[in-house]
Design a protein around this motif. Structure first.
Motif, short mmCIF file in Angstrom:
data_model
loop_
_atom_site.label_atom_id
_atom_site.label_comp_id
_atom_site.label_asym_id
_atom_site.label_seq_id
_atom_site.Cartn_x
_atom_site.Cartn_y
_atom_site.Cartn_z
N UNK A 155 0.86 -1.19 0.00
CA UNK A 155 0.00 0.00 0.00
C UNK A 155 0.89 1.24 0.00
N UNK A 156 0.65 2.15 -0.94
CA UNK A 156 1.33 3.45 -0.98
C UNK A 156 0.24 4.51 -0.83
N UNK A 157 0.30 5.27 0.25
CA UNK A 157 -0.76 6.23 0.55
C UNK A 157 -0.16 7.61 0.82
N UNK A 158 -0.75 8.62 0.19
CA UNK A 158 -0.30 10.00 0.36
C UNK A 158 -1.36 10.75 1.17
N UNK A 159 -1.06 11.06 2.42
CA UNK A 159 -2.00 11.73 3.32
C UNK A 159 -3.37 11.03 3.31
N UNK A 160 -3.42 9.76 3.67
CA UNK A 160 -4.65 8.97 3.49
C UNK A 160 -5.80 9.36 4.40
N UNK A 161 -5.53 10.07 5.50
CA UNK A 161 -6.60 10.37 6.46
C UNK A 161 -7.28 11.71 6.19
N UNK A 162 -6.80 12.45 5.18
CA UNK A 162 -7.40 13.74 4.85
C UNK A 162 -8.82 13.52 4.35
N UNK A 163 -9.79 14.17 4.98
CA UNK A 163 -11.17 14.10 4.52
C UNK A 163 -11.97 12.94 5.08
N UNK A 164 -11.30 12.00 5.75
CA UNK A 164 -12.01 10.86 6.32
C UNK A 164 -12.56 11.22 7.70
N UNK A 165 -13.77 10.75 7.99
CA UNK A 165 -14.33 10.98 9.33
C UNK A 165 -13.67 10.01 10.31
N UNK A 166 -13.89 10.17 11.61
CA UNK A 166 -13.21 9.32 12.60
C UNK A 166 -13.44 7.82 12.39
N UNK A 167 -14.65 7.44 11.98
CA UNK A 167 -14.92 6.01 11.78
C UNK A 167 -14.10 5.45 10.63
N UNK A 168 -14.10 6.17 9.49
CA UNK A 168 -13.35 5.71 8.32
C UNK A 168 -11.85 5.71 8.61
N UNK A 169 -11.37 6.71 9.36
CA UNK A 169 -9.96 6.76 9.73
C UNK A 169 -9.58 5.55 10.57
N UNK A 170 -10.45 5.23 11.53
CA UNK A 170 -10.20 4.06 12.39
C UNK A 170 -10.16 2.78 11.55
N UNK A 171 -11.11 2.64 10.63
CA UNK A 171 -11.15 1.43 9.80
C UNK A 171 -9.92 1.33 8.92
N UNK A 172 -9.47 2.47 8.37
CA UNK A 172 -8.29 2.44 7.52
C UNK A 172 -7.04 2.07 8.33
N UNK A 173 -6.89 2.63 9.51
CA UNK A 173 -5.75 2.28 10.35
C UNK A 173 -5.77 0.80 10.72
N UNK A 174 -6.95 0.27 11.03
CA UNK A 174 -7.07 -1.15 11.34
C UNK A 174 -6.71 -2.01 10.14
N UNK A 175 -7.17 -1.58 8.96
CA UNK A 175 -6.86 -2.31 7.73
C UNK A 175 -5.36 -2.32 7.46
N UNK A 176 -4.71 -1.18 7.64
CA UNK A 176 -3.26 -1.09 7.44
C UNK A 176 -2.52 -2.02 8.38
N UNK A 177 -2.96 -2.06 9.64
CA UNK A 177 -2.31 -2.93 10.63
C UNK A 177 -2.50 -4.41 10.28
N UNK A 178 -3.72 -4.79 9.90
CA UNK A 178 -3.98 -6.18 9.53
C UNK A 178 -3.18 -6.58 8.30
N UNK A 179 -3.09 -5.65 7.34
CA UNK A 179 -2.35 -5.94 6.11
C UNK A 179 -0.88 -6.23 6.43
N UNK A 180 -0.29 -5.41 7.30
CA UNK A 180 1.10 -5.63 7.70
C UNK A 180 1.25 -6.92 8.49
N UNK A 181 0.31 -7.19 9.37
CA UNK A 181 0.34 -8.41 10.19
C UNK A 181 0.28 -9.66 9.31
N UNK A 182 -0.38 -9.54 8.16
CA UNK A 182 -0.53 -10.68 7.25
C UNK A 182 0.59 -10.75 6.21
N UNK A 183 1.65 -9.96 6.39
CA UNK A 183 2.81 -10.06 5.51
C UNK A 183 2.88 -9.01 4.43
#
Length: 243
Positions: A155-183
Protein backbone atom coordinates in the motif's frame (compact mmCIF):
# COMPACT_ATOMS: atom_id res chain seq x y z
CA UNK A 1 9.21 -5.33 -0.93
CA UNK A 2 9.94 -1.69 -1.82
CA UNK A 3 13.48 -0.47 -2.36
CA UNK A 4 14.57 3.02 -3.34
CA UNK A 5 18.31 3.22 -3.94
CA UNK A 6 20.00 6.60 -4.44
CA UNK A 7 16.89 8.12 -6.03
CA UNK A 8 17.01 11.76 -7.16
CA UNK A 9 14.49 13.83 -9.10
CA UNK A 10 15.41 17.02 -10.94
CA UNK A 11 12.72 19.15 -12.58
CA UNK A 12 13.17 20.81 -15.96
CA UNK A 13 13.96 24.18 -14.36
CA UNK A 14 16.91 22.59 -12.57
CA UNK A 15 15.22 22.29 -9.17
CA UNK A 16 16.37 19.17 -7.32
CA UNK A 17 13.19 17.96 -5.61
CA UNK A 18 14.65 14.87 -3.93
CA UNK A 19 18.30 13.93 -3.49
CA UNK A 20 19.91 10.51 -2.99
CA UNK A 21 16.92 8.84 -1.29
CA UNK A 22 17.48 5.38 0.17
CA UNK A 23 14.53 3.44 1.63
CA UNK A 24 13.75 -0.22 2.25
CA UNK A 25 10.16 -1.16 3.09
CA UNK A 26 9.92 -4.82 4.06
CA UNK A 27 7.08 -7.28 4.55
CA UNK A 28 5.29 -6.47 7.81
CA UNK A 29 6.33 -2.81 7.83
CA UNK A 30 4.09 0.16 8.38
CA UNK A 31 6.46 2.89 7.30
CA UNK A 32 5.59 6.52 8.04
CA UNK A 33 6.91 9.29 5.83
CA UNK A 34 6.82 12.78 7.28
CA UNK A 35 8.00 16.25 6.32
CA UNK A 36 6.84 19.81 5.82
CA UNK A 37 4.88 20.94 2.78
CA UNK A 38 7.26 21.10 -0.17
CA UNK A 39 9.84 18.85 1.47
CA UNK A 40 9.58 16.23 -1.29
CA UNK A 41 7.12 13.68 0.09
CA UNK A 42 4.70 13.66 -2.83
CA UNK A 43 7.54 13.80 -5.36
CA UNK A 44 9.07 10.63 -3.95
CA UNK A 45 5.71 8.88 -3.71
CA UNK A 46 4.85 9.77 -7.30
CA UNK A 47 8.25 8.47 -8.39
CA UNK A 48 7.65 5.21 -6.52
CA UNK A 49 4.26 4.62 -8.16
CA UNK A 50 5.46 5.54 -11.66
CA UNK A 51 3.78 8.94 -12.12
CA UNK A 52 7.02 10.97 -12.08
CA UNK A 53 10.12 9.73 -13.87
CA UNK A 54 13.23 10.05 -11.72
CA UNK A 55 16.67 11.04 -12.94
CA UNK A 56 19.00 8.98 -10.79
CA UNK A 57 18.88 5.75 -8.84
CA UNK A 58 16.56 2.76 -8.88
CA UNK A 59 13.15 1.91 -7.47
CA UNK A 60 12.02 -1.70 -7.27
CA UNK A 61 8.89 -3.50 -6.08
CA UNK A 62 9.28 -7.18 -5.17
CA UNK A 63 12.51 -7.18 -7.17
CA UNK A 64 10.97 -5.65 -10.31
CA UNK A 65 12.36 -2.37 -11.61
CA UNK A 66 9.97 0.58 -11.91
CA UNK A 67 11.99 1.79 -14.91
CA UNK A 68 12.10 -1.54 -16.74
CA UNK A 69 8.94 -3.33 -15.54
CA UNK A 70 6.46 -0.62 -14.49
CA UNK A 71 3.34 -2.72 -15.16
CA UNK A 72 4.56 -5.61 -13.01
CA UNK A 73 5.41 -3.12 -10.25
CA UNK A 74 2.02 -1.44 -10.37
CA UNK A 75 0.19 -4.77 -10.19
CA UNK A 76 1.79 -5.33 -6.80
CA UNK A 77 0.80 -2.03 -5.24
CA UNK A 78 -2.15 0.14 -4.36
CA UNK A 79 -1.70 3.89 -4.71
CA UNK A 80 -4.09 6.19 -2.90
CA UNK A 81 -3.39 9.91 -3.49
CA UNK A 82 -4.31 12.71 -1.12
CA UNK A 83 -6.84 14.11 -3.58
CA UNK A 84 -8.49 11.35 -5.64
CA UNK A 85 -8.95 12.17 -9.32
CA UNK A 86 -12.04 10.10 -10.13
CA UNK A 87 -14.36 9.93 -13.14
CA UNK A 88 -17.28 11.78 -11.63
CA UNK A 89 -19.77 10.85 -14.37
CA UNK A 90 -19.51 7.22 -13.21
CA UNK A 91 -21.13 5.62 -10.20
CA UNK A 92 -18.90 4.33 -7.44
CA UNK A 93 -19.50 0.74 -8.59
CA UNK A 94 -18.72 1.57 -12.22
CA UNK A 95 -15.47 3.20 -11.21
CA UNK A 96 -14.40 0.27 -9.02
CA UNK A 97 -15.22 -2.18 -11.82
CA UNK A 98 -13.25 -0.03 -14.27
CA UNK A 99 -10.17 -0.28 -12.02
CA UNK A 100 -10.77 -4.01 -11.52
CA UNK A 101 -10.85 -4.45 -15.33
CA UNK A 102 -7.50 -2.67 -15.65
CA UNK A 103 -5.96 -5.09 -13.16
CA UNK A 104 -7.75 -8.06 -14.78
CA UNK A 105 -9.42 -9.10 -11.53
CA UNK A 106 -11.78 -12.02 -12.11
CA UNK A 107 -15.45 -11.69 -11.22
CA UNK A 108 -15.37 -13.84 -8.09
CA UNK A 109 -12.37 -12.03 -6.60
CA UNK A 110 -13.68 -8.57 -7.40
CA UNK A 111 -17.13 -9.28 -5.95
CA UNK A 112 -15.50 -10.53 -2.76
CA UNK A 113 -13.21 -7.48 -2.52
CA UNK A 114 -15.97 -4.99 -3.28
CA UNK A 115 -18.29 -6.55 -0.72
CA UNK A 116 -15.54 -6.63 1.92
CA UNK A 117 -14.23 -3.08 1.52
CA UNK A 118 -17.52 -1.34 0.76
CA UNK A 119 -18.93 -2.81 3.96
CA UNK A 120 -15.81 -1.87 5.92
CA UNK A 121 -16.00 1.76 4.75
CA UNK A 122 -19.81 1.96 4.93
CA UNK A 123 -20.30 2.54 1.19
CA UNK A 124 -22.42 -0.50 0.29
CA UNK A 125 -25.65 1.46 -0.11
CA UNK A 126 -23.95 4.28 -1.97
CA UNK A 127 -22.03 2.40 -4.68
CA UNK A 128 -24.69 3.03 -7.31
CA UNK A 129 -24.77 6.78 -6.69
CA UNK A 130 -22.92 9.16 -9.00
CA UNK A 131 -19.41 10.02 -7.83
CA UNK A 132 -20.26 13.67 -8.55
CA UNK A 133 -22.76 13.51 -5.67
CA UNK A 134 -20.17 12.24 -3.16
CA UNK A 135 -18.53 14.33 -0.45
CA UNK A 136 -14.72 14.50 -0.40
CA UNK A 137 -14.62 11.80 2.26
CA UNK A 138 -16.83 9.48 0.21
CA UNK A 139 -14.62 10.00 -2.84
CA UNK A 140 -11.64 9.08 -0.70
CA UNK A 141 -13.39 5.89 0.40
CA UNK A 142 -14.17 4.92 -3.21
CA UNK A 143 -10.54 5.57 -4.14
CA UNK A 144 -9.45 3.26 -1.32
CA UNK A 145 -11.88 0.48 -2.30
CA UNK A 146 -10.83 0.70 -5.96
CA UNK A 147 -7.13 0.69 -5.08
CA UNK A 148 -7.49 -2.46 -3.01
CA UNK A 149 -9.73 -4.43 -5.36
CA UNK A 150 -6.80 -6.40 -6.85
CA UNK A 151 -5.45 -7.39 -3.40
CA UNK A 152 -2.02 -5.70 -3.66
CA UNK A 153 0.85 -6.60 -1.35
CA UNK A 154 2.12 -3.00 -0.99
CA UNK A 155 0.00 0.00 0.00
CA UNK A 156 1.33 3.45 -0.98
CA UNK A 157 -0.76 6.23 0.55
CA UNK A 158 -0.30 10.00 0.36
CA UNK A 159 -2.00 11.73 3.32
CA UNK A 160 -4.65 8.97 3.49
CA UNK A 161 -6.60 10.37 6.46
CA UNK A 162 -7.40 13.74 4.85
CA UNK A 163 -11.17 14.10 4.52
CA UNK A 164 -12.01 10.86 6.32
CA UNK A 165 -14.33 10.98 9.33
CA UNK A 166 -13.21 9.32 12.60
CA UNK A 167 -14.92 6.01 11.78
CA UNK A 168 -13.35 5.71 8.32
CA UNK A 169 -9.96 6.76 9.73
CA UNK A 170 -10.20 4.06 12.39
CA UNK A 171 -11.15 1.43 9.80
CA UNK A 172 -8.29 2.44 7.52
CA UNK A 173 -5.75 2.28 10.35
CA UNK A 174 -7.07 -1.15 11.34
CA UNK A 175 -6.86 -2.31 7.73
CA UNK A 176 -3.26 -1.09 7.44
CA UNK A 177 -2.31 -2.93 10.63
CA UNK A 178 -3.98 -6.18 9.53
CA UNK A 179 -2.35 -5.94 6.11
CA UNK A 180 1.10 -5.63 7.70
CA UNK A 181 0.34 -8.41 10.19
CA UNK A 182 -0.53 -10.68 7.25
CA UNK A 183 2.81 -10.06 5.51
CA UNK A 184 1.95 -7.02 3.42
CA UNK A 185 3.61 -3.62 3.72
CA UNK A 186 2.43 -0.02 4.00
CA UNK A 187 4.27 3.20 3.12
CA UNK A 188 2.38 6.40 3.77
CA UNK A 189 2.92 10.11 4.19
CA UNK A 190 1.11 12.04 6.90
CA UNK A 191 1.07 15.28 8.82
CA UNK A 192 -0.67 13.56 11.73
CA UNK A 193 2.45 12.74 13.73
CA UNK A 194 0.59 11.18 16.67
CA UNK A 195 -0.97 8.61 14.32
CA UNK A 196 2.39 7.84 12.72
CA UNK A 197 4.06 7.29 16.08
CA UNK A 198 1.35 4.91 17.28
CA UNK A 199 0.87 3.02 14.02
CA UNK A 200 4.32 2.75 12.44
CA UNK A 201 7.25 0.50 13.23
CA UNK A 202 9.51 2.56 10.94
CA UNK A 203 9.65 6.22 9.97
CA UNK A 204 11.50 8.51 7.58
CA UNK A 205 11.74 12.29 7.87
CA UNK A 206 12.43 14.28 4.71
CA UNK A 207 13.61 17.88 4.71
CA UNK A 208 14.51 19.95 1.65
CA UNK A 209 14.45 16.82 -0.50
CA UNK A 210 16.80 14.78 1.69
CA UNK A 211 16.17 12.08 4.26
CA UNK A 212 17.46 13.39 7.56
CA UNK A 213 16.08 10.62 9.81
CA UNK A 214 15.25 7.08 8.76
CA UNK A 215 14.82 3.76 10.55
CA UNK A 216 12.98 1.97 13.32
CA UNK A 217 10.58 4.21 15.23
CA UNK A 218 12.28 3.59 18.57
CA UNK A 219 15.67 4.47 17.06
CA UNK A 220 14.48 7.66 15.36
CA UNK A 221 12.24 8.97 18.13
CA UNK A 222 13.73 7.31 21.21
CA UNK A 223 11.97 8.67 24.29
CA UNK A 224 10.79 11.77 22.42
CA UNK A 225 7.68 12.33 20.35
CA UNK A 226 7.82 12.54 16.57
CA UNK A 227 6.65 16.12 16.92
CA UNK A 228 9.75 16.88 19.03
CA UNK A 229 12.03 15.23 16.47
CA UNK A 230 10.34 16.99 13.58
CA UNK A 231 10.69 20.40 15.22
CA UNK A 232 14.34 19.70 16.03
CA UNK A 233 14.97 19.01 12.35
CA UNK A 234 13.21 22.24 11.38
CA UNK A 235 15.12 24.30 13.94
CA UNK A 236 18.48 22.79 12.99
CA UNK A 237 17.83 23.72 9.37
CA UNK A 238 16.87 27.28 10.29
CA UNK A 239 20.04 27.66 12.35
CA UNK A 240 22.15 26.42 9.46
CA UNK A 241 20.47 28.92 7.14
CA UNK A 242 21.31 31.75 9.56
CA UNK A 243 24.95 30.63 9.79
Amino acid sequence: MLKANHVSKIYEDGTKAITDINLHVQSGDIYGFIGANGAGKSTLIKSIVGIHPFNEGEISIDGYSMKNDPVLCKKRMAYIPDTPDLYEHLTGMQYINFIADIFEVNLTERESSIEKYSSLFEMTGKLHHSIASYSHGMKQRIAIIAALVHQPSLFILDEPFVGLDPTASFQLKSLMQKHADNGGAVFFSTHVLEVAQKLCNKVAIIHNGKLVKNGLMEEVAGSKTLEDIFMEVRNESKNMDII
